[in-house]
Write a protein that holds these residues in place. Sequence first.
Motif, PDB file in Angstrom:
ATOM      1  N   ASP A  90      -8.782  -7.432  -2.034  1.00  0.00           N
ATOM      2  CA  ASP A  90      -7.390  -7.039  -1.915  1.00  0.00           C
ATOM      3  C   ASP A  90      -6.468  -8.235  -2.145  1.00  0.00           C
ATOM      4  O   ASP A  90      -5.346  -8.073  -2.631  1.00  0.00           O
ATOM      5  CB  ASP A  90      -7.142  -6.449  -0.525  1.00  0.00           C
ATOM      6  CG  ASP A  90      -7.981  -5.214  -0.294  1.00  0.00           C
ATOM      7  OD1 ASP A  90      -7.506  -4.109  -0.609  1.00  0.00           O
ATOM      8  OD2 ASP A  90      -9.123  -5.354   0.174  1.00  0.00           O
ATOM      9  N   GLY A 139      -4.708  -0.577  -9.296  1.00  0.00           N
ATOM     10  CA  GLY A 139      -3.276  -0.440  -9.064  1.00  0.00           C
ATOM     11  C   GLY A 139      -2.748  -1.184  -7.860  1.00  0.00           C
ATOM     12  O   GLY A 139      -1.573  -1.018  -7.493  1.00  0.00           O
ATOM     13  N   THR A 140      -3.590  -2.030  -7.251  1.00  0.00           N
ATOM     14  CA  THR A 140      -3.157  -2.829  -6.104  1.00  0.00           C
ATOM     15  C   THR A 140      -3.878  -4.170  -6.112  1.00  0.00           C
ATOM     16  O   THR A 140      -4.955  -4.316  -6.682  1.00  0.00           O
ATOM     17  CB  THR A 140      -3.455  -2.148  -4.757  1.00  0.00           C
ATOM     18  OG1 THR A 140      -4.874  -1.959  -4.623  1.00  0.00           O
ATOM     19  CG2 THR A 140      -2.749  -0.812  -4.632  1.00  0.00           C
ATOM     20  N   ARG A 142      -3.268  -8.685  -4.648  1.00  0.00           N
ATOM     21  CA  ARG A 142      -2.386  -9.847  -4.568  1.00  0.00           C
ATOM     22  C   ARG A 142      -3.142 -11.073  -5.047  1.00  0.00           C
ATOM     23  O   ARG A 142      -4.235 -11.365  -4.549  1.00  0.00           O
ATOM     24  CB  ARG A 142      -1.879 -10.057  -3.131  1.00  0.00           C
ATOM     25  CG  ARG A 142      -0.886  -8.999  -2.682  1.00  0.00           C
ATOM     26  CD  ARG A 142      -0.412  -9.260  -1.247  1.00  0.00           C
ATOM     27  NE  ARG A 142       0.655  -8.343  -0.866  1.00  0.00           N
ATOM     28  CZ  ARG A 142       0.471  -7.125  -0.388  1.00  0.00           C
ATOM     29  NH1 ARG A 142      -0.756  -6.670  -0.259  1.00  0.00           N
ATOM     30  NH2 ARG A 142       1.502  -6.357  -0.065  1.00  0.00           N
ATOM     31  N   SER A 181       4.865  -4.219 -12.778  1.00  0.00           N
ATOM     32  CA  SER A 181       4.664  -2.761 -12.799  1.00  0.00           C
ATOM     33  C   SER A 181       3.201  -2.341 -12.755  1.00  0.00           C
ATOM     34  O   SER A 181       2.894  -1.156 -12.861  1.00  0.00           O
ATOM     35  CB  SER A 181       5.337  -2.113 -14.031  1.00  0.00           C
ATOM     36  OG  SER A 181       6.720  -2.425 -14.066  1.00  0.00           O
ATOM     37  N   SER A 182       2.275  -3.301 -12.590  1.00  0.00           N
ATOM     38  CA  SER A 182       0.848  -2.954 -12.526  1.00  0.00           C
ATOM     39  C   SER A 182       0.396  -2.625 -11.117  1.00  0.00           C
ATOM     40  O   SER A 182      -0.696  -2.089 -10.921  1.00  0.00           O
ATOM     41  CB  SER A 182       0.001  -4.122 -13.041  1.00  0.00           C
ATOM     42  OG  SER A 182       0.032  -5.205 -12.115  1.00  0.00           O
ATOM     43  N   GLY A 183       1.213  -2.981 -10.125  1.00  0.00           N
ATOM     44  CA  GLY A 183       0.809  -2.844  -8.733  1.00  0.00           C
ATOM     45  C   GLY A 183       0.170  -4.102  -8.177  1.00  0.00           C
ATOM     46  O   GLY A 183      -0.112  -4.177  -6.980  1.00  0.00           O
TER      47      GLY A 183
END
Length: 271
Positions: A90, A139-140, A142, A181-183
């Motif tokens: 994540d 889509g998520t 960091r 805009s990709s998440g």
Amino acid sequence: MNEAHTAGAERPLVLITGASSGIGQALALRYAQAGYRLALVARRSEALQAWVDAQKWDDQRCRVYRADVAETGSVIEAGERCLAEQGVPDVVIANAGISIGMDTSERDDVEVMARTFATNNTGLAATFHPFVSAMVARGTGRLVGIASVAAIRGLPGHGAYCASKAAVVAYCESLRGELRSSGVAVVTLLPGYVDTPLTQENRYAMPFLLSPEVFADRAFDTIEAGTSYRVIPWQMGVVAKLLRLLPNPLFDRLLAGRARKHRQGEGRATG
């Protein structure tokens, strides 16, 4: 991300490079406190594994991967092993870095600059590489680059380090635009002075010095919020911006005679 997670639910995963000491180790503890699973990467994997064992974390909670971030293939292989063994993180924190003083008139110090960029810049991109496509597909995610307040203005004797950290800021800014805009969020953190092996032998004053634990708390909150850019502590950000505004003659005069960072062989060089 809530600090408590539902029993039986899959815990989120964070990968951290340079996790055997300093900021990296403090971040590992902070993310463990928040309920994350850990993928920890370090060149000194034996020391890191001993520390992990002391925390009583089993393989379901934490895995250690050996990699030399200065070697592209090594860190990419560690990332691919993480994907295979633990899944898509994540959060990926490219924390590993070196800080060595240099004198451009010395031939060996040109090699120091090359090694600094290999670790602090190419190694950062290689850390992110295995995860970008998977995060975008999901889509998520960091991606976190650890720069430095030293990126904001060049300091005498710090040419390799300041240049490499300025490059981290520019690279992360570019990547942020690519992933818009990709998440997938790109977070750039600029630590001021943090009390770690990297700074303990510095020969100059270190205002607003933070403990690794305090830095890790503030960094965690910033990353969770998906903030794109932050200097920690904020006071060092103010100082750096003021220095940026100084005319060159005044800036040069202000730093005249300032002690320089240790060159290779004079002090510690890894973070």
